[in-house]
Design a protein around this motif. Structure first.
Motif, PDB file in Angstrom:
ATOM      1  N   SER A 173     -13.827  -8.119  -7.938  1.00 15.02           N
ATOM      2  CA  SER A 173     -13.323  -6.533  -8.173  1.00 15.02           C
ATOM      3  C   SER A 173     -13.943  -6.483  -9.766  1.00 15.02           C
ATOM      4  O   SER A 173     -13.836  -7.426 -10.462  1.00 15.02           O
ATOM      5  N   LYS A 206      -6.261   9.822  -5.512  1.00  8.77           N
ATOM      6  CA  LYS A 206      -6.922  10.704  -4.369  1.00  8.77           C
ATOM      7  C   LYS A 206      -6.450   9.859  -3.189  1.00  8.77           C
ATOM      8  O   LYS A 206      -6.377   8.738  -2.956  1.00  8.77           O
ATOM      9  N   ARG A 230      -5.177   1.936  -8.279  1.00  9.47           N
ATOM     10  CA  ARG A 230      -5.936   2.197  -7.243  1.00  9.47           C
ATOM     11  C   ARG A 230      -7.348   1.591  -7.133  1.00  9.47           C
ATOM     12  O   ARG A 230      -7.751   0.972  -8.020  1.00  9.47           O
ATOM     13  N   ILE A 231      -7.707   1.481  -5.835  1.00 11.95           N
ATOM     14  CA  ILE A 231      -8.435   0.487  -5.621  1.00 11.95           C
ATOM     15  C   ILE A 231      -9.786   1.322  -4.743  1.00 11.95           C
ATOM     16  O   ILE A 231      -9.379   2.086  -3.638  1.00 11.95           O
ATOM     17  N   LYS A 232     -11.042   1.337  -5.298  1.00  6.49           N
ATOM     18  CA  LYS A 232     -12.094   1.830  -4.404  1.00  6.49           C
ATOM     19  C   LYS A 232     -12.815   0.772  -4.028  1.00  6.49           C
ATOM     20  O   LYS A 232     -13.222  -0.268  -4.523  1.00  6.49           O
ATOM     21  N   TYR A 255       0.789  -1.202  -0.078  1.00  8.29           N
ATOM     22  CA  TYR A 255      -0.033   0.181   0.159  1.00  8.29           C
ATOM     23  C   TYR A 255       0.806   1.222  -0.043  1.00  8.29           C
ATOM     24  O   TYR A 255       1.934   1.221   0.535  1.00  8.29           O
ATOM     25  N   HIS A 310     -14.761  -4.329  -5.222  1.00 13.62           N
ATOM     26  CA  HIS A 310     -13.975  -3.454  -5.409  1.00 13.62           C
ATOM     27  C   HIS A 310     -14.131  -2.823  -7.040  1.00 13.62           C
ATOM     28  O   HIS A 310     -14.426  -3.590  -7.878  1.00 13.62           O
ATOM     29  N   ASN A 319      -8.602   9.419  -0.756  1.00 10.45           N
ATOM     30  CA  ASN A 319      -9.596   8.751  -0.030  1.00 10.45           C
ATOM     31  C   ASN A 319      -9.806   7.227  -0.631  1.00 10.45           C
ATOM     32  O   ASN A 319     -10.698   6.710  -0.426  1.00 10.45           O
ATOM     33  N   GLU A 320      -8.873   6.837  -1.430  1.00  9.61           N
ATOM     34  CA  GLU A 320      -8.737   5.577  -2.208  1.00  9.61           C
ATOM     35  C   GLU A 320      -7.539   4.517  -1.874  1.00  9.61           C
ATOM     36  O   GLU A 320      -6.479   5.317  -1.360  1.00  9.61           O
ATOM     37  N   GLU A 321      -7.565   3.278  -1.517  1.00  8.76           N
ATOM     38  CA  GLU A 321      -6.293   2.617  -1.285  1.00  8.76           C
ATOM     39  C   GLU A 321      -5.622   2.578  -2.747  1.00  8.76           C
ATOM     40  O   GLU A 321      -6.173   2.444  -3.873  1.00  8.76           O
ATOM     41  N   TYR A 327     -16.424  -0.682  -2.453  1.00  4.88           N
ATOM     42  CA  TYR A 327     -18.007  -0.581  -2.310  1.00  4.88           C
ATOM     43  C   TYR A 327     -18.307  -1.557  -1.434  1.00  4.88           C
ATOM     44  O   TYR A 327     -17.624  -2.530  -0.900  1.00  4.88           O
ATOM     45  N   THR A 366      -8.938   0.898 -10.797  1.00  5.44           N
ATOM     46  CA  THR A 366      -8.949   1.848 -11.730  1.00  5.44           C
ATOM     47  C   THR A 366      -7.323   2.532 -11.701  1.00  5.44           C
ATOM     48  O   THR A 366      -6.729   2.384 -10.859  1.00  5.44           O
TER      49      THR A 366
END
Length: 143
Positions: free
Chosen positions: A90, A30, A49-51, A7, A57, A32-34, A53, A60
């Motif tokens: 994902s 950003k 990048r991993i968002k 990370y 996941h 606010n994302e991993e 939900y 992106t």
């Protein structure tokens, strides 16, 4: 080449912004994302990048620095992602020219009607102006 995948430490986010600007200008990391980074000798050479939900996941903004491309490092990064994906499923959206790359790295095509609403919303937003994208799904083999 000694590669590590981990990370991103948030303190390094400004440095990653510069890497994206130089290597993938449309990608905007950003806070606010991993963000998972690929490094060699403590130097970032790639990231994704991993968002997260509720039920999946969204992957992106995968980037490999220009000087490190064509060395299978994108595949290596994708193959190392499972421990960073605590949810079973994902998704990613990609241009058709990249679909085979993702399929070679354990992704499968997904039909629009079978994906969660959070992914449909992203797909609709990205394609509303005529852009063609494929929806791909990855099932975490470690879960």
């Amino acid at each position: 080449m000694n590669l590590t995948v981990s990370y991103l430490e948030k303190i390094r986010l400004p440095f990653l912004h510069k890497l994206y600007k130089d290597n993938y200008p449309s990608g905007k990391p950003k806070g606010n994302e991993e963000i998972v980074v690929l490094e060699t000798n403590k130097k970032i050479i790639g990231s994704i990048r991993i968002k997260a939900y509720e039920d999946c996941h969204f992957l992106t903004g995968m980037m490999i620095t220009k000087e490190m491309r064509q060395q299978n490092l994108g595949s290596y990064l994708l193959q190392q992602l499972a421990p960073f994906l605590p949810l079973n499923t994902s998704y990613c959206l990609c241009e058709p020219s990249l679909t085979n790359f993702y399929i070679q790295n354990s992704f499968k095509r997904a039909e629009y009607n079978s994906v969660p609403n959070s992914i449909k919303v992203k797909y609709d937003r990205y394609t509303k102006d005529g852009k063609t994208l494929d929806i791909l799904v990855y099932k975490n083999p470690t879960i």
